[in-house]
Structure formats: C-alpha cells, structure tokens
Design an enzyme around this catalytic site. Structure first.
Site, short mmCIF file in Angstrom:
data_model
loop_
_atom_site.label_atom_id
_atom_site.label_comp_id
_atom_site.label_asym_id
_atom_site.label_seq_id
_atom_site.Cartn_x
_atom_site.Cartn_y
_atom_site.Cartn_z
N ASN A 104 -17.61 87.56 11.86
CA ASN A 104 -17.62 88.72 10.96
C ASN A 104 -16.82 88.51 9.68
OD1 ASN A 104 -19.11 90.54 12.78
ND2 ASN A 104 -17.32 90.30 14.08
N LYS A 228 -19.71 50.07 -7.68
CA LYS A 228 -20.92 50.88 -7.74
C LYS A 228 -22.12 49.98 -7.85
CE LYS A 228 -22.87 52.12 -11.25
NZ LYS A 228 -24.15 51.78 -11.98
N HIS A 240 -7.40 44.40 -6.84
CA HIS A 240 -6.70 45.60 -7.30
C HIS A 240 -7.05 45.96 -8.74
CE1 HIS A 240 -3.57 42.28 -6.51
NE2 HIS A 240 -4.16 41.98 -7.66
N ASN A 254 -13.02 35.17 -6.60
CA ASN A 254 -11.76 35.90 -6.76
C ASN A 254 -11.79 36.65 -8.09
OD1 ASN A 254 -8.72 36.07 -5.66
ND2 ASN A 254 -8.71 35.99 -7.89
N ALA A 300 -7.28 34.61 -18.00
CA ALA A 300 -6.77 35.98 -18.01
C ALA A 300 -6.79 36.57 -19.41
CB ALA A 300 -5.34 36.00 -17.46
#
Length: 332
Positions: A104, A228, A240, A254, A300
């Site tokens: 209810n 994704k 990370h 890697n 890098a």
C-alpha cells in the site's frame, strides 16, 4: 475449474475466510464483517488471486449484489457462483506467505523487496556461492552462478549475468548483462556492463567496462581504466588511468598509465589496433585510425598519428627547452 490462491494464517483478522464443506471442498468466501463466530475462527484466508475463464466472468459479474454488511459488491462472491454452476474450485498456497502480501505504500514495498532479495541470496548460497553478507546483495535479473564464487557486500547483479566457477567479486561492484569466466577477480567499485570476460582476468578496482568490451584469458584491466567496444588479448595489461575505445589489442600488450585512444573526431569513430607484444608508454595519445605493429614501442608522452612498424619505436613529443636562472613571478 477455477483456481484460487489461499493462505493459512495464525491471525486471519481482516481477511475473507475460505469456507469448505465436510469433504474439504471450497464452497464460498465470507468477508470479515459478514462472518459468523464459527467462520471467524477459520485460519484459511483469501489472497485476492484467482484464475478463471473470461466466459465465466462474463456470466457471473452482472449477478453480483451489494446486499451485505458493507453495502459493497464483493468480487469474492464469484466463488459461490462457481460452486453453484458446477465448477470445481482448486486451491494452492504460496511457498512463502510474504509472496502474497499487499503493498500500500513505499515502506511496504521496500520491506518486500528485501525479503525477495534475501530469498534469492539464500538460494545462491545453497548452490555453493559464498556471500559475505546475504543482506547486501541485489539480484535484478536472471543470474547463473557456479559454485565456489565469492561475492562481497553491496554487489548489484542486473540483467543476464553468468559467473563461472571460482570468480571473486569485491565490494560495491555492479555487474550488468555480462559473462565472467572462471577464476576472474573483480576488485572493488568496478562497473562491468555488457562485457565478455575470459578466465583468470583481473579487473579494477574502480574500473569501468562498457558494452562491447571483450577480455581474453588472463587480461588485466586496472584502476581507473575505461574500455568500450574493444578486444583485449590474452595476457595484455591496461593497468591504470587509461581510456580504450574501439580498439583491437593483441596478446601480451602493455598499455601505460594515462594512455588514450582518440577514437572520435566529433562526427565518426575510428579503430586503434595494437598488435601482439606492443608496448605503449605512459601518457600517450593514439589518434585513430592507427596501427601499432607487433613488438613496437611508443615512447612515453607521444601523440601518435601514423602507423608504427613491427619492432619499431615511435616518439612524438614537443622539444624541451630549459631556461637557466629563471625567476618565478612574485605576488605584487
């Protein structure tokens, strides 16, 4: 026949009672205010759930009368009509009384939700699943979970979820429409949505796998990584602070921290390919469409806009300039 769901209660107050004859056949339902002293002592009550033919209702509903203690039209009078017309009234009871509780308000709804979730949790535990706290698991879909799976607190399983043997899921994870292979570990605060995860993978903590992600066996997706519509090959690592979108990653790759696949130009999306053994240095941007060859290395901090040959090295950085005896600005 007419099928009627009933329930036997220790305290049936307020409910319509099921009146049976000497042979235990249902004869009618009598409401509380219309019941005699003897009828008030009947513990079997009406749950309000019945099944019958449409033609039966077409015939009996116009015959309902409000000639009763409450001056109301009782739908429950159709039971006596069924008996009078020669129909057999079959009854059954739910496995748990709470299955037919009325709702209810939102307080009652939340209480029933917890009872329902606990029943699912107990069923999983009987099948060999370890739940750190069965009160803190939500199952919101269809789940198939093998034995020896360990699920920590505050995990939500949504949609179609399959979890194979030996999987460990850390606290506060959401798993949605996903297949997870045996021996995989999903660390805390990870969202896995519309993915296919191989065996002995490691995911998280704080990872997000979006629809179309596929991980081969022993792949690793680390903390603060988003994927994704991408394939990550066997043994490859995306450890990370990285975004991988519309990508094909081979074996033993890697991908360093802070790497981004630049897959969208504002109108169309393009694919990035990293072949077996490639090494992507930290803080790199791979502007799709682009292919990194087998065992190739990206230095890098590089922004890569052209394909890199097998076994090659690509470095694309702005030139560093050092200024001696430089004085920092001072506040005025």
């Amino acid at each position: 026949t007419l099928a009627l769901m009933t329930l036997t209660l220790d305290d049936p107050s307020g409910y319509g009672r099921i009146v049976r004859d000497g042979q235990n056949n249902v004869q009618r339902i009598v409401e509380q205010k219309d019941a005699s002293e003897a009828e008030l002592g009947i513990p079997e009550i009406n749950t309000g759930i019945l099944a019958c033919t449409r033609s039966f209702l077409d015939d009996c509903l116009p015959k309902l009368s409000s000639n009763n203690a409450q001056g109301e039209y009782y739908l429950t009078d159709v039971i006596a009509m069924a008996v009078q017309s020669g129909l057999t009234v079959e009854t059954l009871q739910p496995e748990f009384p709470w299955e037919v509780d009325g709702i209810n308000d939102r307080v009652q709804l939340s209480r029933l939700e917890r009872l329902y979730q606990l029943a699912q949790a107990e069923s999983l535990m009987r099948d060999g699943v370890t739940l750190r706290d069965p009160n803190r698991l939500d199952v919101r879909g269809s789940v198939q979970i093998a034995s020896d799976v360990i699920i920590d607190v505050n995990v939500v399983l949504e949609g179609d979820v399959t979890i194979e043997e030996g999987v460990v899921i850390g606290p506060n994870c959401i798993i949605r429409d996903t297949n997870i292979g045996a021996g995989t570990v999903i660390e805390a605060y990870s969202l896995v949505d519309g993915a296919i995860v191989g065996e002995r993978c490691t995911i998280g903590p704080y990872a997000r796998l979006r629809p179309g992600t596929e991980l081969a066996d022993k792949a690793k997706i680390g903390n603060f990584v988003e994927t994704k519509k991408s394939y990550v090959g066997e043994g490859s690592k995306v450890n990370h602070l990285t975004y991988i979108g519309d990508s094909q990653i081979g074996k033993g790759v890697n991908v360093g921290a802070g790497t981004i696949t630049c897959n969208y130009d504002g109108a169309n999306k393009f694919q990035t390919v990293m072949k077996d053994g490639a090494f992507i240095g930290s803080n790199s941007s791979l502007v799709a469409p682009v292919t990194i060859g087998e065992n190739a290395t990206v230095g890098a901090g590089s922004t890569i806009t052209k394909d890199v040959d097998d076994n090659g090295l690509a470095v694309a950085r702005g030139q560093q300039r050092n200024v001696s005896d430089w004085k920092r600005p001072q506040k005025k």
